[in-house]
Design a protein around this motif. Sequence first.
Motif, mmCIF file in Angstrom:
data_model
loop_
_atom_site.group_PDB
_atom_site.id
_atom_site.type_symbol
_atom_site.label_atom_id
_atom_site.label_comp_id
_atom_site.label_asym_id
_atom_site.label_seq_id
_atom_site.Cartn_x
_atom_site.Cartn_y
_atom_site.Cartn_z
ATOM 1 N N LEU A 2 0.839 -1.198 0.000
ATOM 2 C CA LEU A 2 0.000 0.000 0.000
ATOM 3 C C LEU A 2 0.876 1.250 0.000
ATOM 4 N N ARG A 3 1.953 1.240 0.774
ATOM 5 C CA ARG A 3 2.841 2.394 0.837
ATOM 6 C C ARG A 3 3.574 2.584 -0.488
ATOM 7 N N ASP A 4 4.049 1.463 -1.084
ATOM 8 C CA ASP A 4 4.710 1.551 -2.395
ATOM 9 C C ASP A 4 3.782 2.190 -3.421
ATOM 10 N N TRP A 5 2.547 1.694 -3.461
ATOM 11 C CA TRP A 5 1.604 2.226 -4.437
ATOM 12 C C TRP A 5 1.313 3.692 -4.156
ATOM 13 N N GLY A 6 1.149 4.038 -2.889
ATOM 14 C CA GLY A 6 0.878 5.417 -2.496
ATOM 15 C C GLY A 6 2.007 6.350 -2.909
ATOM 16 N N MET A 7 3.252 5.877 -2.782
ATOM 17 C CA MET A 7 4.398 6.699 -3.175
ATOM 18 C C MET A 7 4.423 6.902 -4.683
ATOM 19 N N LYS A 8 4.168 5.836 -5.433
ATOM 20 C CA LYS A 8 4.131 5.948 -6.899
ATOM 21 C C LYS A 8 2.992 6.869 -7.323
ATOM 22 N N HIS A 9 1.867 6.729 -6.649
ATOM 23 C CA HIS A 9 0.713 7.550 -6.986
ATOM 24 C C HIS A 9 1.007 9.026 -6.721
ATOM 25 N N ARG A 10 1.653 9.306 -5.600
ATOM 26 C CA ARG A 10 2.009 10.694 -5.266
ATOM 27 C C ARG A 10 2.950 11.261 -6.331
ATOM 28 N N ASP A 11 3.949 10.464 -6.756
ATOM 29 C CA ASP A 11 4.859 10.906 -7.829
ATOM 30 C C ASP A 11 4.061 11.223 -9.086
ATOM 31 N N LYS A 12 3.144 10.336 -9.412
ATOM 32 C CA LYS A 12 2.339 10.527 -10.619
ATOM 33 C C LYS A 12 1.559 11.835 -10.550
ATOM 34 N N ILE A 13 0.952 12.095 -9.405
ATOM 35 C CA ILE A 13 0.171 13.323 -9.234
ATOM 36 C C ILE A 13 1.063 14.559 -9.348
ATOM 37 N N ILE A 14 2.264 14.473 -8.734
ATOM 38 C CA ILE A 14 3.154 15.630 -8.714
ATOM 39 C C ILE A 14 3.762 15.888 -10.100
ATOM 40 N N TYR A 15 4.222 14.815 -10.772
ATOM 41 C CA TYR A 15 4.964 15.019 -12.016
ATOM 42 C C TYR A 15 4.108 14.892 -13.279
ATOM 43 N N HIS A 16 2.967 14.197 -13.192
ATOM 44 C CA HIS A 16 2.090 14.078 -14.363
ATOM 45 C C HIS A 16 0.644 14.316 -13.951
ATOM 46 N N PRO A 17 0.364 15.481 -13.398
ATOM 47 C CA PRO A 17 -0.984 15.715 -12.877
ATOM 48 C C PRO A 17 -2.060 15.651 -13.951
#
Lengths: 126, 126
Positions: free
Chosen positions: A108-123
Motif C-alpha cells: 500500500l505504501r509503495d503504491w501510495g508513493m508511486k501515486h504521489r509521484d504521478k500526481i506531482i509530475y504528471h498531474p
Amino acid sequence: MEAVIEKPVIKQDRNLCITHILPIRDALDILSGKWKIPIIVALCVHKRRFKELHRDVQGITAKMLSKELKELEMNKLVKRTVHDTSPVTVEYSITEYGHSLTPVINELRDWGMKHRDKIIYHPEEV
Amino acid sequence: MEAVIEKPVIKQDRNLCITHILPIRDALDILSGKWKIPIIVALCVHKRRFKELHRDVQGITAKMLSKELKELEMNKLVKRTVHDTSPVTVEYSITEYGHSLTPVINELRDWGMKHRDKIIYHPEEV
DNA sequence: GATACTGGTTTACGTTTGTATACTAGTATA
DNA sequence: TATACTAGTATACAAACGTAAACCAGTATC
C-alpha cells in the motif's frame, strides 16, 4: 486474473469474481476506514501511549482514536497494557498478528508513493 | 520498521512515523471505503456492464455503484465505454493504472484468506 | 398492451463517521 | 490554591455513507 477467455463465459466469470472478492471483504471488514491502517503503521514504528498516538496520527480525534483502538484490540491486532504508574499510563503496541499485515502495508505504501509521484509530475494524466 | 532504538527517541520516531503514514494516506484517499477494491477486483476478472457488475459485487446498491465508478473513473483506475447499441450498453474496464494495484490486492487477499482460516480453525484466539 | 431489459437518477431515510467542547480523577508543579 | 499532565468519556451536532424503493426512456419480447 490469468483466466482470460475470448468469449465471455458470464457465469464462470461471476463465480471466479465472487471467490476472488470474498477474502478481500474479510480483510476490509477489519481494516477499512480512514484510520485503522495509519494507527497500525504508527504502532509498527514504536509502541505508544494514547496521547502520543493522538499526535502521531494527524487529524484523528480522541473519540475516533479510542473507538478504533478498541476495535483493533478486539481483533487482536493491537495490545493494550496499563502501567500502574501515577498517573496511570496506557501503552498500545502491535501484536504478532498485527505484524502479519506488514506485506499489505508495504504494498500500500509503495503504491501510495508511486501515486504521489504521478500526481506531482504528471498531474494532467490523473 | 527497522529503526528499533532502545531508548525511545520520541521526536525522531514521530517524524519517522508521519513519513511512513503519508503515502498510505494518499493510497487510502483513493481506495478506502467498502466498495472500491471489490469493484476493481471484479473488473480485473473481466470487463463488465453496469448490471453485471451490480450482480458481481454482492450487496452494493445501484446508487453506490454509480458513485464509486465515477470516483474510480476520475482517478483513472477504471474506464467507461459507451457502446452505440440499442438499448445503449455501457462497459466498465480496468485501466493499466488500475492494474498497478494488483500487488496490493494480492497481499490483501492473502491476508484475508489467512485471517478467514484463523477465524474458522482458531476462533478462540480472535 | 404488458412486461422486462438497458444504465442509471431521485427521493427519503437511517446509520456511521467525525468534530468541538466540556468533563472526570489522581498526581505534580508553580 | 491554580494549573497542567495522564487517559480517556459524555454530549450535541454536522456531514458522509449507505439503503430501499420508485422512476425515467428506449427497445425487445410475449
